[in-house]
Motif scaffolding. Structure first.
Motif, mmCIF file in Angstrom:
data_model
loop_
_atom_site.group_PDB
_atom_site.id
_atom_site.type_symbol
_atom_site.label_atom_id
_atom_site.label_comp_id
_atom_site.label_asym_id
_atom_site.label_seq_id
_atom_site.Cartn_x
_atom_site.Cartn_y
_atom_site.Cartn_z
ATOM 1 N N PHE A 105 0.812 -1.217 0.000
ATOM 2 C CA PHE A 105 0.000 0.000 0.000
ATOM 3 C C PHE A 105 0.849 1.274 0.000
ATOM 4 N N GLN A 106 2.136 1.144 0.283
ATOM 5 C CA GLN A 106 2.985 2.329 0.321
ATOM 6 C C GLN A 106 3.191 2.874 -1.089
ATOM 7 N N GLY A 107 2.926 4.149 -1.241
ATOM 8 C CA GLY A 107 3.146 4.785 -2.529
ATOM 9 C C GLY A 107 2.003 4.651 -3.511
ATOM 10 N N ALA A 158 -2.068 5.438 -4.531
ATOM 11 C CA ALA A 158 -2.951 6.579 -4.284
ATOM 12 C C ALA A 158 -4.186 6.213 -3.489
ATOM 13 N N THR A 159 -4.669 4.977 -3.652
ATOM 14 C CA THR A 159 -5.924 4.595 -3.000
ATOM 15 C C THR A 159 -5.836 3.180 -2.439
ATOM 16 N N CYS A 160 -6.743 2.894 -1.518
ATOM 17 C CA CYS A 160 -6.869 1.541 -0.970
ATOM 18 C C CYS A 160 -7.206 0.540 -2.066
ATOM 19 N N GLU A 161 -8.056 0.954 -3.016
ATOM 20 C CA GLU A 161 -8.458 0.047 -4.092
ATOM 21 C C GLU A 161 -7.253 -0.441 -4.881
ATOM 22 N N ILE A 162 -6.324 0.463 -5.157
ATOM 23 C CA ILE A 162 -5.135 0.083 -5.926
ATOM 24 C C ILE A 162 -4.309 -0.932 -5.149
ATOM 25 N N GLY A 163 -4.133 -0.699 -3.849
ATOM 26 C CA GLY A 163 -3.358 -1.633 -3.030
ATOM 27 C C GLY A 163 -3.992 -3.007 -2.955
ATOM 28 N N VAL A 164 -5.304 -3.054 -2.766
ATOM 29 C CA VAL A 164 -6.005 -4.341 -2.708
ATOM 30 C C VAL A 164 -5.865 -5.074 -4.039
#
Length: 269
Positions: free
Chosen positions: A223-225, A227-233
């Motif tokens: 999740f570091q770097g 923009a959104t939670c959705e991208i990390g998931v």
């Protein structure tokens, strides 16, 4: 207004398919049913998400069933039948809320009608409840789903995981709630001041071969770097898909900005 979503993998399995969506303004749901090339042919995960952005709370149930998804279906339908009882409790002051919520779940799972229904399903399910209201995160954990919390102050001390994975605990045909004493764990965590990232997952993520997600700090590094939670998931699910994971994975993740002061030692005040 309460935003609601409920889903069980027996209805839509997401095998070979990544799905990431939002419930309300904050909560991100990610689903991947596993790879058919690895032998996957069913998804027995499930979840229920209720959130009220105006009243400022989120309530999540994450389920990981085995044998069949019938036990997950039963838990979700039972909670939905008792929806108003839960919503009434969510309006209570936090001083009373979590104790009342704990008692309600025990009352439902130990009721004679629910125990009889459990006898008629095939299989069992791990079951993780979580509620966030004001600056507190509460959980009720049966089995081996995971609840993580990320904040820089906690990370500095190596703290991420809030519940512990407890094996041989389920709800369903062989329910631990059918015994003389039910087996579960529960807790409440005060959120730190600033950004708190809440993360729930079934075990497909942490048991994926050729990854290091069994160490929670490696989950949060994704999740570091971004923009959104959705991208990390989505990145997490794409990674385990590329590693040819068989087991299904369901993730619920959201960020809470806590502007209230959090407890610190007296010698640091």
């Amino acid at each position: 207004m309460v935003n609601k979503l409920s889903w069980v993998g027996s209805k839509k399995h997401f095998i070979d398919e990544i799905n990431v969506s939002k419930v309300g303004e904050k909560v991100v749901l990610g689903r991947f049913g596993g790879n058919s090339t690895a032998g996957q042919y069913k998804n027995e995960d499930g979840c229920l998400i209720w959130c009220d952005d105006k009243q400022d709370w989120e309530f999540v149930i994450l389920l990981d069933a085995h044998f069949t998804a019938e036990s997950a279906e039963l838990v979700i339908s039972t909670i939905e039948k008792n929806e108003q009882r839960f919503l009434d409790i969510f309006t209570l002051p936090v001083k009373r809320l979590f104790t009342s919520l704990n008692a309600l779940i025990l009352d439902i799972f130990q009721s004679e009608s629910f125990i009889l229904e459990c006898e008629n399903v095939q299989g069992e399910t791990a079951c993780l409840f979580a509620l966030r209201k004001e600056k507190y995160l509460w959980w009720f954990s049966i089995g081996d789903c995971l609840l993580l919390l990320h904040h820089p102050e906690l990370e500095g001390l190596g703290e991420y995981q809030q519940n512990h994975r407890s094996f041989y605990e389920w709800v369903g045909r062989e329910s631990t709630f059918n015994k003389d004493v039910p087996c579960y764990s529960t807790g409440v965590k005060e959120l730190r001041t600033g950004e708190n990232h809440i993360f729930m997952t079934t075990d497909g993520l942490v048991e994926c071969p050729n990854t290091s997600y069994s160490s929670p700090e490696n989950i949060y590094r994704i999740f570091q770097g971004v923009a959104t939670c959705e991208i990390g998931v989505r990145k997490l699910l794409e990674d385990i898909q590329s590693k040819n994971v068989r087991d299904s994975t369901t993730i619920v993740s959201w960020i809470i900005h806590n502007n209230l002061a959090a407890t610190i030692p007296s010698d640091l005040k």
